[in-house]
Design an enzyme around this catalytic site. Sequence first.
Site, mmCIF file in Angstrom:
data_model
loop_
_atom_site.group_PDB
_atom_site.id
_atom_site.type_symbol
_atom_site.label_atom_id
_atom_site.label_comp_id
_atom_site.label_asym_id
_atom_site.label_seq_id
_atom_site.Cartn_x
_atom_site.Cartn_y
_atom_site.Cartn_z
ATOM 1 N N GLY A 14 0.839 -1.204 0.000
ATOM 2 C CA GLY A 14 0.000 0.000 0.000
ATOM 3 C C GLY A 14 0.868 1.246 0.000
ATOM 4 N N ARG A 75 1.034 -5.185 -5.284
ATOM 5 C CA ARG A 75 1.294 -6.384 -4.474
ATOM 6 C C ARG A 75 1.407 -7.529 -5.473
ATOM 7 N NH1 ARG A 75 -2.964 -3.801 -0.882
ATOM 8 N NH2 ARG A 75 -1.799 -2.962 0.867
ATOM 9 N N ASP A 106 5.618 -4.740 6.035
ATOM 10 C CA ASP A 106 5.920 -6.095 6.463
ATOM 11 C C ASP A 106 6.019 -7.122 5.326
ATOM 12 O OD1 ASP A 106 6.336 -7.533 8.674
ATOM 13 O OD2 ASP A 106 4.238 -8.054 9.019
ATOM 14 N N THR A 129 4.566 2.756 5.368
ATOM 15 C CA THR A 129 3.170 2.314 5.501
ATOM 16 C C THR A 129 2.462 3.234 6.479
ATOM 17 O OG1 THR A 129 1.713 0.621 6.462
ATOM 18 C CG2 THR A 129 3.998 0.545 7.153
ATOM 19 N N ASP A 131 0.265 2.342 8.454
ATOM 20 C CA ASP A 131 -0.187 1.556 9.615
ATOM 21 C C ASP A 131 0.741 1.657 10.833
ATOM 22 O OD1 ASP A 131 -2.182 0.731 7.900
ATOM 23 O OD2 ASP A 131 -1.199 -1.162 7.404
ATOM 24 N N ASP A 133 2.969 -0.321 11.765
ATOM 25 C CA ASP A 133 2.985 -1.617 12.450
ATOM 26 C C ASP A 133 4.308 -2.366 12.268
ATOM 27 O OD1 ASP A 133 2.640 -1.972 9.750
ATOM 28 O OD2 ASP A 133 1.124 -3.520 9.913
ATOM 29 N N ARG A 175 -5.005 -1.836 9.187
ATOM 30 C CA ARG A 175 -4.961 -3.294 8.994
ATOM 31 C C ARG A 175 -5.166 -4.020 10.330
ATOM 32 N NH1 ARG A 175 -3.336 -6.030 4.380
ATOM 33 N NH2 ARG A 175 -2.374 -4.190 3.527
HETATM 34 O O1 F6P Z 1 -1.380 -1.141 4.736
HETATM 35 C C1 F6P Z 1 -1.984 0.057 4.386
HETATM 36 C C2 F6P Z 1 -3.480 -0.124 4.241
HETATM 37 O O2 F6P Z 1 -4.057 1.117 3.880
HETATM 38 C C3 F6P Z 1 -4.201 -0.698 5.463
HETATM 39 O O3 F6P Z 1 -4.404 0.261 6.465
HETATM 40 C C4 F6P Z 1 -5.459 -1.246 4.848
HETATM 41 O O4 F6P Z 1 -5.962 -2.312 5.605
HETATM 42 C C5 F6P Z 1 -4.982 -1.734 3.500
HETATM 43 O O5 F6P Z 1 -3.756 -1.056 3.219
HETATM 44 C C6 F6P Z 1 -5.939 -1.500 2.366
HETATM 45 O O6 F6P Z 1 -5.418 -2.084 1.231
HETATM 46 P P1 F6P Z 1 -5.978 -1.824 -0.239
HETATM 47 O O7 F6P Z 1 -5.567 -0.440 -0.654
HETATM 48 O O8 F6P Z 1 -5.357 -2.875 -1.060
HETATM 49 O O9 F6P Z 1 -7.471 -1.928 -0.138
#
Ligand code: F6P
Length: 327
Positions: A14, A75, A106, A129, A131, A133, A175
């Site tokens: 992300g 990804r 991660d 990120t 997050d 995390d 997340r």
């Molecule tokens: O890891 C960053 C993040 O924005 C998280 O907070 C969220 O759960 C996820 O990515 C959303 O992913 P996507 O953009 O693939 O829907």
Amino acid sequence: MAKIKRIGVLTSGGDAPGMNAAIRAVVRATLYNGCEAYGIYEGYQGLINGDIKKLRSNHVSNIIQRGGTILKSARSKEFRTVEGRAKAAANMREHKIDALVVIGGDGSFTGARIFGQEHGIPVVGIPGTIDNDLYGTDSTIGYDTAVNTAVDAVDKIKDTASAHNRLFFIEVMGRDAGFIALRVAISTGAEAVLVPEIESDLTDLNDFLGKDYDPTNSSAIVIVAEGEKSGGAMQIAEKVSKSHPNYDIRVSILGHMQRGGSPSPFDRVLASQLGVAAVEALLDDQSNIMVGIMNKQITQVPFNKTIKNTKSLNPELLKLVKVLSFR
Ligand code: F6P
């Protein structure tokens, strides 16, 4: 290790505000040290597809203030396979790229670690990120900006909540982690916060709503982390409305707006520091590590450690929400 002359950089997973500032720092530090810089587009998938371009200093001009990532992000499922990683390594060899900087989270570091080990390629990670995390760094690039964006949104919601004496459940990203939720809750003076790290049967929340909250002449804000175990803001709001049918309840899910926008000065500085640190680490023969920041000092943490360990929420900050919502 052979002397490093060409360094590749990619963004993965992300996107996060500040990734562009990190790309700029990696490219400029690479050139400053007499090496060549290569941008790899669309993360690991671009490495597999050979989507690679030599970057000069002017290619990263005027991007420090921009959200998103000029290298795009993805990804890649193919990179999870031995064959995919072999193609990626072959493309690096073809472009004579000796080392790689991966800006991501991660999952991106898990791929980076296997790739580095399988093909003997020096890889250094930069934590990017929203997050926050990642173990081994106090802050990840993008977290501060995402918190600012969410706080701005919640402040606005508070105005309308107060005008109608409403109870709002506001869901933020993160997340499986509650870092964004906790910081946003404290910053906005929320009445409660629900995070994935704390198993909650909603007793605390129901206690607050039953005893301390008067829906006839006040409003309340509950921040819910998207990974919260009871199932997110919608489900929690439904449960609460069943036990308190007299409440005027609304739900707001902030979503991807938290990933966009111009990075905060904090994230710009962090990204600049970590971009330079990543290049210096590679030139210092370091590999399979993430560069981070702890107590304002740059750190180097083995991928192994940052992947296996979990960063904890500060219990004192959690208590703050409870103490400060006392009525
Ligand atoms: O890891 C960053 C993040 O924005 C998280 O907070 C969220 O759960 C996820 O990515 C959303 O992913 P996507 O953009 O693939 O829907």
